[in-house]
Design a protein around this motif. Structure first.
Motif, PDB file in Angstrom:
ATOM      1  N   ASP A  96      35.315 -24.956 -17.655  1.00 38.76           N
ATOM      2  CA  ASP A  96      34.169 -25.881 -17.718  1.00 38.76           C
ATOM      3  C   ASP A  96      33.045 -25.419 -16.801  1.00 38.76           C
ATOM      4  O   ASP A  96      31.867 -25.498 -17.163  1.00 38.76           O
ATOM      5  CB  ASP A  96      34.602 -27.297 -17.339  1.00 38.76           C
ATOM      6  CG  ASP A  96      35.479 -27.950 -18.398  1.00 38.76           C
ATOM      7  OD1 ASP A  96      35.487 -27.442 -19.550  1.00 38.76           O
ATOM      8  OD2 ASP A  96      36.149 -28.942 -18.077  1.00 38.76           O
ATOM      9  N   SER A  99      31.293 -22.344 -18.442  1.00 36.06           N
ATOM     10  CA  SER A  99      30.442 -22.723 -19.580  1.00 36.06           C
ATOM     11  C   SER A  99      29.193 -23.468 -19.099  1.00 36.06           C
ATOM     12  O   SER A  99      28.108 -23.272 -19.655  1.00 36.06           O
ATOM     13  CB  SER A  99      31.221 -23.565 -20.587  1.00 36.06           C
ATOM     14  OG  SER A  99      31.614 -24.784 -20.025  1.00 36.06           O
ATOM     15  N   HIS A 100      29.324 -24.275 -18.058  1.00 32.33           N
ATOM     16  CA  HIS A 100      28.155 -24.950 -17.489  1.00 32.33           C
ATOM     17  C   HIS A 100      27.182 -23.926 -16.896  1.00 32.33           C
ATOM     18  O   HIS A 100      25.966 -24.056 -17.053  1.00 32.33           O
ATOM     19  CB  HIS A 100      28.593 -25.956 -16.422  1.00 32.33           C
ATOM     20  CG  HIS A 100      27.454 -26.659 -15.758  1.00 32.33           C
ATOM     21  ND1 HIS A 100      26.675 -27.583 -16.419  1.00 32.33           N
ATOM     22  CD2 HIS A 100      26.943 -26.568 -14.508  1.00 32.33           C
ATOM     23  CE1 HIS A 100      25.746 -28.024 -15.605  1.00 32.33           C
ATOM     24  NE2 HIS A 100      25.878 -27.427 -14.427  1.00 32.33           N
ATOM     25  N   PHE A 102      26.777 -20.856 -17.888  1.00 27.48           N
ATOM     26  CA  PHE A 102      26.126 -20.191 -19.016  1.00 27.48           C
ATOM     27  C   PHE A 102      24.950 -21.029 -19.529  1.00 27.48           C
ATOM     28  O   PHE A 102      23.881 -20.503 -19.842  1.00 27.48           O
ATOM     29  CB  PHE A 102      27.098 -19.908 -20.149  1.00 27.48           C
ATOM     30  CG  PHE A 102      27.926 -18.676 -19.964  1.00 27.48           C
ATOM     31  CD1 PHE A 102      27.375 -17.504 -19.474  1.00 27.48           C
ATOM     32  CD2 PHE A 102      29.270 -18.682 -20.299  1.00 27.48           C
ATOM     33  CE1 PHE A 102      28.138 -16.373 -19.302  1.00 27.48           C
ATOM     34  CE2 PHE A 102      30.042 -17.551 -20.130  1.00 27.48           C
ATOM     35  CZ  PHE A 102      29.470 -16.391 -19.630  1.00 27.48           C
ATOM     36  N   VAL A 103      25.143 -22.322 -19.628  1.00 32.20           N
ATOM     37  CA  VAL A 103      24.081 -23.205 -20.101  1.00 32.20           C
ATOM     38  C   VAL A 103      22.910 -23.199 -19.126  1.00 32.20           C
ATOM     39  O   VAL A 103      21.742 -23.100 -19.527  1.00 32.20           O
ATOM     40  CB  VAL A 103      24.624 -24.642 -20.315  1.00 32.20           C
ATOM     41  CG1 VAL A 103      23.497 -25.633 -20.537  1.00 32.20           C
ATOM     42  CG2 VAL A 103      25.601 -24.676 -21.464  1.00 32.20           C
ATOM     43  N   VAL A 104      23.213 -23.279 -17.829  1.00 33.27           N
ATOM     44  CA  VAL A 104      22.158 -23.293 -16.815  1.00 33.27           C
ATOM     45  C   VAL A 104      21.379 -21.984 -16.835  1.00 33.27           C
ATOM     46  O   VAL A 104      20.146 -21.975 -16.774  1.00 33.27           O
ATOM     47  CB  VAL A 104      22.758 -23.571 -15.419  1.00 33.27           C
ATOM     48  CG1 VAL A 104      21.750 -23.300 -14.308  1.00 33.27           C
ATOM     49  CG2 VAL A 104      23.258 -24.997 -15.346  1.00 33.27           C
ATOM     50  N   THR A 105      22.068 -20.849 -16.926  1.00 33.57           N
ATOM     51  CA  THR A 105      21.354 -19.561 -16.951  1.00 33.57           C
ATOM     52  C   THR A 105      20.569 -19.387 -18.237  1.00 33.57           C
ATOM     53  O   THR A 105      19.477 -18.813 -18.216  1.00 33.57           O
ATOM     54  CB  THR A 105      22.318 -18.379 -16.791  1.00 33.57           C
ATOM     55  OG1 THR A 105      23.629 -18.733 -17.124  1.00 33.57           O
ATOM     56  CG2 THR A 105      22.250 -17.749 -15.464  1.00 33.57           C
ATOM     57  N   ALA A 106      21.090 -19.863 -19.345  1.00 34.32           N
ATOM     58  CA  ALA A 106      20.336 -19.764 -20.600  1.00 34.32           C
ATOM     59  C   ALA A 106      19.061 -20.585 -20.519  1.00 34.32           C
ATOM     60  O   ALA A 106      18.001 -20.150 -20.988  1.00 34.32           O
ATOM     61  CB  ALA A 106      21.203 -20.237 -21.764  1.00 34.32           C
ATOM     62  N   GLN A 107      19.136 -21.750 -19.909  1.00 33.15           N
ATOM     63  CA  GLN A 107      17.940 -22.577 -19.754  1.00 33.15           C
ATOM     64  C   GLN A 107      16.943 -21.925 -18.792  1.00 33.15           C
ATOM     65  O   GLN A 107      15.742 -22.033 -18.970  1.00 33.15           O
ATOM     66  CB  GLN A 107      18.319 -23.963 -19.248  1.00 33.15           C
ATOM     67  CG  GLN A 107      19.037 -24.801 -20.277  1.00 33.15           C
ATOM     68  CD  GLN A 107      19.571 -26.093 -19.703  1.00 33.15           C
ATOM     69  OE1 GLN A 107      19.568 -26.305 -18.496  1.00 33.15           O
ATOM     70  NE2 GLN A 107      20.056 -26.961 -20.582  1.00 33.15           N
ATOM     71  N   HIS A 110      14.918 -19.005 -20.672  1.00 38.11           N
ATOM     72  CA  HIS A 110      14.176 -19.305 -21.902  1.00 38.11           C
ATOM     73  C   HIS A 110      12.996 -20.215 -21.592  1.00 38.11           C
ATOM     74  O   HIS A 110      13.095 -21.143 -20.804  1.00 38.11           O
ATOM     75  CB  HIS A 110      15.082 -19.980 -22.940  1.00 38.11           C
ATOM     76  CG  HIS A 110      15.996 -19.030 -23.636  1.00 38.11           C
ATOM     77  ND1 HIS A 110      17.198 -18.652 -23.106  1.00 38.11           N
ATOM     78  CD2 HIS A 110      15.882 -18.377 -24.815  1.00 38.11           C
ATOM     79  CE1 HIS A 110      17.803 -17.812 -23.927  1.00 38.11           C
ATOM     80  NE2 HIS A 110      17.020 -17.627 -24.980  1.00 38.11           N
TER      81      HIS A 110
END
Length: 120
Positions: A96, A99-100, A102-107, A110
């Motif tokens: 978890d 995956s969190h 990954f979401v933070v770095t993707a945001q 972008h």
């Protein structure tokens, strides 16, 4: 299964993962321990003692020989069950967290339009 805001979350709680991991490893250890012990005895070069002429084959003799294969199972259970339970408990937590991240770095990389923020 946990229900949050009308959605079903299929992940286990840390305690559930701990309990299921401990139970599964305990069952696996109890089933496979005699085979592991027999393999170790054979690799050590010790021969299985056949005392046929000294002791008659009886139900007590068979039970005694059967339980000899389980000698030391207590310490093996303590070690393997605690390792597996802690592993399964922390595995979901680490997954978890990753995956969190990954979401933070993707945001972070972008822009609002969907383009990557690389360089200028």
């Amino acid at each position: 299964l946990q229900v949050k805001a009308g959605k079903v979350n299929p992940s286990l709680t840390p305690f559930q993962a701990f309990a299921l991991g401990a139970f599964a490893k305990a069952v696996a250890t109890v089933i496979t321990y005699p085979l592991v012990r027999l393999k170790t005895i054979l690799q050590a070069g010790k021969e299985m003692k056949h005392e046929e002429d000294k002791e008659p084959v009886s139900l007590q003799w068979i039970i005694k020989k059967f339980f000899e294969f389980y000698r030391g199972v207590g310490s093996a259970l303590m070690k393997s069950v605690s390792q597996a339970a802690l592993l399964y408990m922390t595995k979901d937590q680490v997954a978890d967290l990753v995956s969190h991240m990954f979401v933070v770095t993707a945001q972070a990389f972008h822009r609002k339009g969907g383009d990557l923020k690389l360089g200028a």
